[in-house]
Design an enzyme around this catalytic site. Structure first.
Site, short mmCIF file in Angstrom:
data_model
loop_
_atom_site.label_atom_id
_atom_site.label_comp_id
_atom_site.label_asym_id
_atom_site.label_seq_id
_atom_site.Cartn_x
_atom_site.Cartn_y
_atom_site.Cartn_z
N SER A 97 4.74 -3.64 5.92
CA SER A 97 5.50 -5.54 4.78
C SER A 97 5.61 -5.91 5.30
O SER A 97 6.06 -7.27 4.74
CB SER A 97 6.30 -4.40 3.83
OG SER A 97 7.18 -3.79 4.59
N HIS A 141 -2.74 -4.33 3.67
CA HIS A 141 -1.12 -3.97 2.87
C HIS A 141 -1.15 -3.96 1.49
O HIS A 141 -2.29 -5.14 0.52
CB HIS A 141 0.05 -5.13 3.43
CG HIS A 141 1.45 -5.71 2.58
ND1 HIS A 141 1.73 -6.33 1.73
CD2 HIS A 141 1.81 -4.57 2.32
CE1 HIS A 141 3.40 -6.09 1.80
NE2 HIS A 141 3.47 -4.70 1.43
N GLU A 193 -3.05 -7.50 0.54
CA GLU A 193 -2.74 -8.19 1.06
C GLU A 193 -3.48 -8.62 2.55
O GLU A 193 -3.79 -7.10 3.21
CB GLU A 193 -1.82 -8.98 1.63
CG GLU A 193 -1.15 -10.41 1.61
CD GLU A 193 0.62 -10.30 1.52
OE1 GLU A 193 1.26 -9.09 2.08
OE2 GLU A 193 1.09 -11.22 2.27
N ASN A 228 5.37 -11.51 0.28
CA ASN A 228 6.82 -10.49 0.41
C ASN A 228 7.65 -11.33 0.83
O ASN A 228 8.42 -11.84 0.77
CB ASN A 228 7.28 -9.40 1.50
CG ASN A 228 7.02 -8.42 0.72
OD1 ASN A 228 7.23 -7.79 -0.20
ND2 ASN A 228 6.46 -7.57 1.93
N1 CAA Z 1 1.23 6.72 -9.12
C1 CAA Z 1 0.09 6.37 -10.05
N2 CAA Z 1 -0.02 6.22 -10.78
C2 CAA Z 1 0.80 5.75 -11.92
C3 CAA Z 1 2.36 5.30 -11.03
C4 CAA Z 1 2.93 6.17 -9.46
N3 CAA Z 1 3.63 5.80 -9.16
N4 CAA Z 1 3.05 4.78 -11.56
C5 CAA Z 1 3.19 4.75 -12.64
N5 CAA Z 1 1.45 4.35 -12.58
C6 CAA Z 1 0.05 4.98 -14.05
C7 CAA Z 1 0.52 5.62 -15.05
O1 CAA Z 1 0.19 6.73 -14.71
C8 CAA Z 1 -0.35 4.75 -15.59
O2 CAA Z 1 -1.74 4.76 -15.62
P1 CAA Z 1 -2.81 4.28 -16.71
O3 CAA Z 1 -3.05 2.97 -17.49
O4 CAA Z 1 -3.75 5.09 -16.68
O5 CAA Z 1 -2.61 5.71 -18.40
C9 CAA Z 1 0.25 3.32 -15.28
O6 CAA Z 1 0.47 3.17 -13.99
C10 CAA Z 1 1.45 2.63 -16.00
O7 CAA Z 1 1.92 3.61 -16.14
P2 CAA Z 1 3.06 3.91 -17.48
O8 CAA Z 1 3.19 3.55 -18.56
O9 CAA Z 1 4.16 4.46 -17.17
O10 CAA Z 1 4.58 2.76 -16.80
P3 CAA Z 1 4.56 1.22 -16.55
O11 CAA Z 1 2.82 0.50 -18.04
O12 CAA Z 1 5.69 0.29 -17.37
O13 CAA Z 1 3.64 0.51 -15.33
C11 CAA Z 1 4.30 0.29 -13.26
C12 CAA Z 1 4.17 0.93 -14.33
C13 CAA Z 1 2.87 0.11 -13.02
C14 CAA Z 1 5.02 0.20 -11.76
C15 CAA Z 1 4.55 -0.88 -13.58
O14 CAA Z 1 5.58 -1.39 -14.29
C16 CAA Z 1 4.52 -1.97 -12.44
O15 CAA Z 1 3.26 -2.77 -11.86
N6 CAA Z 1 5.39 -2.87 -11.93
C17 CAA Z 1 5.37 -3.74 -11.18
C18 CAA Z 1 4.84 -3.53 -9.56
C19 CAA Z 1 5.27 -3.80 -8.75
O16 CAA Z 1 5.42 -5.37 -8.81
N7 CAA Z 1 4.93 -3.28 -7.44
C20 CAA Z 1 4.89 -4.18 -5.78
C21 CAA Z 1 5.62 -3.82 -5.80
S1 CAA Z 1 6.12 -4.77 -4.15
C22 CAA Z 1 5.02 -3.92 -3.04
O17 CAA Z 1 4.91 -3.08 -2.81
C23 CAA Z 1 4.94 -4.77 -1.33
C24 CAA Z 1 5.83 -4.66 0.06
O18 CAA Z 1 5.61 -4.00 0.47
C25 CAA Z 1 7.20 -4.26 -1.10
#
Ligand code: CAA
Length: 282
Positions: free
Chosen positions: A119, A140, A152, A190
Site C-alpha cells: 500500500s 494494490h 490500483e 492512500n
Molecule cells: N470479506 C468478504 N465479504 C465481505 C466482507 C469481508 N471481510 N465484509 C463484508 N462482506 C460482504 C458481505 O458478505 C456482503 O455480501 P452480499 O452483498 O453478497 O450479501 C457485503 O459485503 C456487504 O456486507 P454487510 O452487509 O455485512 O455490511 P456493509 O453493507 O456495511 O458492507 C463493507 C461492509 C463492504 C466493508 C462496507 O462497509 C464498505 O465498503 N466499507 C468501506 C471499505 C473501504 O473503504 N475499503 C477500502 C479500505 S482502504 C484499502 O484497503 C487500501 C489500503 O491500502 C489501506
C-alpha cells in the site's frame, strides 16, 4: 502471455482475499505462507466467505468446492516455480518484501511477472531487488478484497507496457476495475484516503467532535459506507500510521504528519479490528 497459474504470497486478510477472487475467476492458485498454521487459517477464512455466498444462494455448494479445489496450499516458496504471475501480499515491511522478491526472482520462470500488493512501499525500490525490474508492478487490492471493485495498478519507471497490459487483463479477468497510478508515495488511493482519516483523528484529538459524530458526518452527510474512524479500524491503525509516515517522509509536506493520537493508539497496541480494540471495541 496467458496467465493460468497465479501465485499468492501471504495467506492473511489481503492474500486470502486475492486467492479467493483469483480462484473464483477460474485461475489455478498457489497460496503460500511461512507456516501451515497461517495457510490453514487463510483457507478457513476463504471457505467461510464462500459459504456465505452459498447460504445466500449466490453460488452452489459444487461451485464453492470447485473454487477451493483450484487453491493449492504451500509453505515452500519453491512451489512458485509453476507460477506465471505472482502477487506478494506479505507484511508491510520493506526488508521482508525485498527478501521475498529476491527469492521469487531466483525461483520463478523468466516469463513470470512479480507484483506487490504493497500500500505504500515504492514499486521501483522493490523492482531493483530483482534482475527483472521490467516485470515488476504494483497490484494494490482494497480491503475487503472480495467486495471492493478497484485494483490500483502501479507502474514503476522500468515497468514495461507488456507487463502493464498483462496485469490489466488479469485484473479484469478477476472481475475488478483497474486504476493506473504512478509510483509516488501512497500512489493514488492512500494519498487521497489517509489525509481524510488523519483529519478525522485530529478532530477527535482536538475535541471538535466525538467518535460517533465524526463517523456520522461522513456516513450520513457524504454517503460513505462507513465513517473514517471505523474504516481506520478496518484497515488497521498500524497500517494507517505506516502509510502516513510514508506520505510525510516521501513527499516532505507537513500536511501528512500523523496525528499524535494515532501514534498513541498504535503504541498502546490498539490497532483496530485485528486486536479487538481501536476507535471501537470488537
Ligand atoms: N470479506 C468478504 N465479504 C465481505 C466482507 C469481508 N471481510 N465484509 C463484508 N462482506 C460482504 C458481505 O458478505 C456482503 O455480501 P452480499 O452483498 O453478497 O450479501 C457485503 O459485503 C456487504 O456486507 P454487510 O452487509 O455485512 O455490511 P456493509 O453493507 O456495511 O458492507 C463493507 C461492509 C463492504 C466493508 C462496507 O462497509 C464498505 O465498503 N466499507 C468501506 C471499505 C473501504 O473503504 N475499503 C477500502 C479500505 S482502504 C484499502 O484497503 C487500501 C489500503 O491500502 C489501506
Amino acid at each position: 502471455m496467458n496467465v493460468k497459474t497465479f501465485g499468492v504470497i501471504g495467506a492473511g486478510q489481503m492474500g486470502g482475499g486475492i486467492a479467493q477472487v483469483a480462484a473464483t475467476s477460474g485461475l489455478s492458485v498457489i497460496l503460500h505462507d511461512i507456516s501451515q498454521e497461517f495457510v490453514d487459517r487463510g483457507l478457513v477464512a476463504i471457505s467461510a466467505n464462500l459459504q456465505r455466498g452459498v447460504d445466500k444462494g449466490k453460488m452452489s455448494l459444487e461451485e464453492k468446492k470447485a473454487i477451493l479445489s483450484r487453491i493449492t496450499p504451500s509453505t515452500n516458496l519453491l512451489s512458485m516455480q509453476a507460477a506465471d504471475f505472482v502477487v506478494e501480499a506479505a507484511s508491510e515491511n520493506e526488508e521482508i518484501k525485498f527478501k521475498i522478491f529476491a527469492q521469487l526472482d531466483e525461483i520463478c520462470p523468466g516469463r513470470a511477472i512479480l507484483a506487490s500488493n504493497t500500500s505504500s512501499i515504492p514499486i521501483g525500490r522493490i523492482a531493483s531487488r530483482t534482475r527483472r525490474p521490467e516485470k515488476v508492478i504494483g497490484m494494490h487490492f482494497m480491503n475487503p478484497v472480495p467486495v471492493m471493485k478497484l485494483v490500483e495498478v502501479i507502474r514503476a519507471l522500468p515497468t514495461t507496457d507488456e507487463t502493464y497490459d498483462i496485469t490489466i487483463q488479469l485484473v479484469e479477468k478477476m472481475g475488478k476495475t483497474p486504476a493506473e497510478a504512478r509510483d509516488y508515495p501512497g500512489f493514488l488511493a492512500n494519498r487521497i484516503l489517509l489525509p481524510m482519516i488523519n483529519e478525522a483523528i485530529f478532530c477527535l484529538y482536538q475535541g471538535v467532535g466525538n467518535r460517533d459524530a465524526i463517523d456520522s458526518v461522513m456516513k450520513l452527510g457524504m454517503n460513505h459506507p462507513m465513517g473514517p474512524l471505523a474504516l481506520a479500524d478496518l484497515i488497521g491503525l498500524d497500517t494507517c500510521l505506516a502509510i502516513l509516515n510514508t506520505l510525510h517522509q516521501g513527499l516532505g509536506d507537513p500536511k501528512y504528519r500523523p496525528c499524535p493520537l494515532l501514534r498513541q493508539y498504535v503504541e498502546a497496541g490498539w490497532l483496530g479490528r485485528k486486536t479487538g480494540r481501536g476507535f471501537y471495541s470488537y
